[in-house]
Write a protein that holds these residues in place. Structure first.
Motif, mmCIF file in Angstrom:
data_model
loop_
_atom_site.group_PDB
_atom_site.id
_atom_site.type_symbol
_atom_site.label_atom_id
_atom_site.label_comp_id
_atom_site.label_asym_id
_atom_site.label_seq_id
_atom_site.Cartn_x
_atom_site.Cartn_y
_atom_site.Cartn_z
ATOM 1 N N ASP A 144 -32.770 -2.961 -2.202
ATOM 2 C CA ASP A 144 -33.240 -1.789 -3.069
ATOM 3 C C ASP A 144 -34.543 -2.051 -3.800
ATOM 4 O O ASP A 144 -34.903 -3.074 -4.335
ATOM 5 N N TRP A 145 -35.336 -0.784 -3.770
ATOM 6 C CA TRP A 145 -36.206 -0.822 -4.642
ATOM 7 C C TRP A 145 -36.426 0.788 -5.094
ATOM 8 O O TRP A 145 -36.374 1.876 -4.382
ATOM 9 N N ARG A 146 -36.344 0.814 -6.476
ATOM 10 C CA ARG A 146 -36.004 2.030 -7.041
ATOM 11 C C ARG A 146 -36.278 1.910 -8.659
ATOM 12 O O ARG A 146 -36.775 1.012 -8.990
ATOM 13 N N LEU A 147 -36.412 3.121 -9.142
ATOM 14 C CA LEU A 147 -36.679 3.458 -10.395
ATOM 15 C C LEU A 147 -35.513 3.355 -11.321
ATOM 16 O O LEU A 147 -34.488 3.933 -10.924
ATOM 17 N N GLU A 148 -35.629 2.498 -12.404
ATOM 18 C CA GLU A 148 -34.604 2.531 -13.482
ATOM 19 C C GLU A 148 -35.020 2.432 -14.604
ATOM 20 O O GLU A 148 -35.870 1.470 -15.089
ATOM 21 N N GLN A 149 -34.792 3.392 -15.450
ATOM 22 C CA GLN A 149 -34.982 3.889 -16.743
ATOM 23 C C GLN A 149 -36.672 3.457 -16.956
ATOM 24 O O GLN A 149 -37.129 2.839 -17.689
ATOM 25 N N GLY A 150 -37.599 3.982 -16.101
ATOM 26 C CA GLY A 150 -38.971 3.933 -16.012
ATOM 27 C C GLY A 150 -39.500 2.781 -15.428
ATOM 28 O O GLY A 150 -40.601 2.454 -15.657
ATOM 29 N N GLN A 151 -38.728 1.982 -14.889
ATOM 30 C CA GLN A 151 -39.254 0.357 -14.552
ATOM 31 C C GLN A 151 -38.763 0.529 -12.903
ATOM 32 O O GLN A 151 -37.821 0.802 -12.487
ATOM 33 N N ALA A 152 -39.609 0.057 -12.255
ATOM 34 C CA ALA A 152 -39.783 -0.111 -10.752
ATOM 35 C C ALA A 152 -38.728 -1.493 -10.822
ATOM 36 O O ALA A 152 -38.854 -2.326 -11.433
ATOM 37 N N ARG A 153 -37.833 -1.430 -9.967
ATOM 38 C CA ARG A 153 -36.856 -2.600 -9.684
ATOM 39 C C ARG A 153 -36.714 -2.848 -8.386
ATOM 40 O O ARG A 153 -36.234 -2.084 -7.432
ATOM 41 N N PHE A 154 -36.827 -4.093 -8.167
ATOM 42 C CA PHE A 154 -36.473 -4.937 -6.496
ATOM 43 C C PHE A 154 -35.139 -5.553 -6.699
ATOM 44 O O PHE A 154 -34.964 -6.393 -7.647
ATOM 45 N N SER A 155 -34.228 -5.654 -5.686
ATOM 46 C CA SER A 155 -33.184 -6.263 -5.783
ATOM 47 C C SER A 155 -33.016 -6.576 -4.133
ATOM 48 O O SER A 155 -33.168 -5.669 -3.401
ATOM 49 N N VAL A 156 -32.489 -8.006 -4.154
ATOM 50 C CA VAL A 156 -31.935 -8.048 -2.644
ATOM 51 C C VAL A 156 -30.712 -8.765 -2.815
ATOM 52 O O VAL A 156 -30.402 -9.974 -3.548
ATOM 53 N N THR A 157 -29.460 -8.364 -2.161
ATOM 54 C CA THR A 157 -27.949 -8.890 -2.309
ATOM 55 C C THR A 157 -27.758 -9.234 -0.974
ATOM 56 O O THR A 157 -27.744 -8.508 -0.172
ATOM 57 N N ASP A 158 -26.881 -10.413 -1.064
ATOM 58 C CA ASP A 158 -26.528 -10.759 0.429
ATOM 59 C C ASP A 158 -24.885 -11.344 -0.093
ATOM 60 O O ASP A 158 -24.495 -11.280 -1.056
ATOM 61 N N ASN A 159 -24.053 -11.363 1.256
ATOM 62 C CA ASN A 159 -22.822 -11.804 1.110
ATOM 63 C C ASN A 159 -22.746 -13.237 1.642
ATOM 64 O O ASN A 159 -21.846 -13.489 2.208
ATOM 65 N N GLY A 160 -23.842 -14.224 1.245
ATOM 66 C CA GLY A 160 -23.738 -15.292 1.958
ATOM 67 C C GLY A 160 -23.094 -16.570 1.293
ATOM 68 O O GLY A 160 -22.086 -16.213 0.291
ATOM 69 N N GLU A 161 -23.649 -17.735 1.201
ATOM 70 C CA GLU A 161 -22.782 -18.839 0.645
ATOM 71 C C GLU A 161 -22.850 -18.867 -0.759
ATOM 72 O O GLU A 161 -22.049 -19.462 -1.418
ATOM 73 N N GLY A 162 -23.974 -18.195 -1.514
ATOM 74 C CA GLY A 162 -23.763 -18.238 -2.910
ATOM 75 C C GLY A 162 -24.234 -19.494 -3.445
ATOM 76 O O GLY A 162 -24.576 -20.432 -2.670
ATOM 77 N N ILE A 163 -24.483 -19.640 -4.951
ATOM 78 C CA ILE A 163 -25.267 -20.835 -5.331
ATOM 79 C C ILE A 163 -24.453 -21.345 -6.511
ATOM 80 O O ILE A 163 -24.176 -20.262 -7.510
ATOM 81 N N ALA A 164 -24.289 -22.571 -6.741
ATOM 82 C CA ALA A 164 -23.292 -22.803 -7.676
ATOM 83 C C ALA A 164 -24.363 -22.944 -9.260
ATOM 84 O O ALA A 164 -25.434 -22.955 -9.019
ATOM 85 N N GLU A 165 -23.761 -22.393 -10.071
ATOM 86 C CA GLU A 165 -24.158 -22.172 -11.499
ATOM 87 C C GLU A 165 -25.151 -23.388 -12.069
ATOM 88 O O GLU A 165 -26.414 -23.309 -12.636
ATOM 89 N N ARG A 166 -24.801 -24.407 -11.717
ATOM 90 C CA ARG A 166 -25.543 -25.588 -12.124
ATOM 91 C C ARG A 166 -26.921 -25.924 -11.567
ATOM 92 O O ARG A 166 -27.790 -26.349 -11.944
ATOM 93 N N HIS A 167 -27.137 -25.353 -10.369
ATOM 94 C CA HIS A 167 -28.253 -24.990 -9.764
ATOM 95 C C HIS A 167 -29.250 -23.947 -10.091
ATOM 96 O O HIS A 167 -30.592 -24.181 -10.071
ATOM 97 N N LEU A 168 -28.720 -23.176 -10.769
ATOM 98 C CA LEU A 168 -29.654 -21.966 -11.099
ATOM 99 C C LEU A 168 -30.663 -21.990 -11.811
ATOM 100 O O LEU A 168 -31.865 -21.715 -11.514
ATOM 101 N N ALA A 169 -30.643 -22.844 -12.894
ATOM 102 C CA ALA A 169 -31.732 -23.033 -13.800
ATOM 103 C C ALA A 169 -32.868 -23.832 -13.215
ATOM 104 O O ALA A 169 -34.022 -23.442 -13.464
#
Ligand code: ADP
Length: 269
Positions: free
Chosen positions: A176-201
């Motif tokens: 997705d690439w669109r305008l949200e509250q005056g801000q350009a926002r990019f996002s990519v969403t997948d339904n893949g394996e996911g990442i455990a919380e402890r790795h995110l940081a």
């Protein structure tokens, strides 16, 4: 006799006072500069020998059918593959050090993100040939931003290619690439394996990988998200990651209203 580099912090002190703390970071920042120079120089110097090695290995590996010995054939194919990998690692390291050193002004040029997305979409489809995902691009053609074209391109494509790469065959990916509250926002969403919380940081650290053994096999440099992080910080933005193991991941970021340009606005200027 170098000038001192000081880092200042201001904090409230009681109701009516402000505390100003100055820290001498001269030494830290010298060391950091040395590290950056070192990485940049090493990767630059490794480039030429690798190109030579790579060229010969590719030539030999191409002629393996005529090699009598099975072992020699395998060895050449493997050497050629690994040398290609090493070359792409060195290229990524160079990209990273260039971005770290970049002082290009982000307000100078407007980047046609929708046009970039078209190119990236066709590259993603090529990558997707073996994976067979359903990939959807929802791009607002009127939203553009001020920034550095090459840097933004590598941020978008790294995130999109990662989604293609880390989602098991036949998945679903949405960009997705669109305008949200005056801000350009990019996002990519997948339904893949996911990442455990402890790795995110730690995910955006150089060479950090969730599954070390497997990523060594699947290639990749472990530098992709580090590049994204630096690009975004150069554009006053930050990577947001939400993920659930077994369900999928969403990588997103937004640009400040000052960097966001909407086409109808542009026409009025
Ligand atoms: P690389 O892909 O070269 O290993 P990156 O810095 O791009 O390096 O990514 C770091 C790690 O983050 C990857 O090794 C992978 O474990 C994880 N990762 C990145 N994107 C995704 C995704 N969309 N789904 C699941 N894991 C991901």
């Amino acid at each position: 006799n170098m000038e001192k580099i000081l880092e200042y912090r201001m904090m409230p002190y009681g109701e009516q006072h402000i505390l100003l703390v100055a820290r001498d970071i001269t030494r830290i920042s010298q060391l950091e500069d040395m590290r950056k120079d070192f990485v940049a120089n090493v990767s630059h110097e490794l480039r030429t020998p690798l190109t030579v090695l790579n060229g010969y290995l590719e030539m030999f590996a191409g002629g393996t059918q005529s090699m009598p010995d099975e072992f020699v054939r395998k060895a050449f194919t493997e050497m050629s593959e690994q040398s290609v990998r090493m070359q792409s690692l060195v290229e990524q390291l160079l990209v990273l050090s260039r971005i770290e050193a970049s002082s290009e002004r982000i307000y100078e040029k407007m980047v046609d993100v929708p046009a970039q997305m078209q190119t990236i979409e066709s590259e993603a489809q090529t990558l997707n040939k073996e994976k067979g995902h359903q990939i959807e691009f929802h791009i607002d053609p009127n939203v553009k931003v001020f920034g550095v074209e090459t840097e933004l391109r590598s941020a978008f494509s790294n995130l999109i290619f990662n989604a293609v790469h880390y989602t098991p065959n036949g998945g679903h990916i949405r960009v997705d690439w669109r305008l949200e509250q005056g801000q350009a926002r990019f996002s990519v969403t997948d339904n893949g394996e996911g990442i455990a919380e402890r790795h995110l940081a730690r995910l955006t650290e150089r060479f950090y990988r969730v599954d070390k053994a497997r990523s060594r096999k699947t290639g990749g440099s472990g530098l992709g998200l580090a590049i994204v992080k630096h690009v975004l910080s150069h554009h006053n933005s930050k990577l947001e990651i939400s993920s659930e193991v077994g369900k999928g991941s969403c990588f997103s970021f937004r640009f400040s209203p000052e960097l966001t340009v909407v086409s109808s606005e542009e026409a009025q200027r």
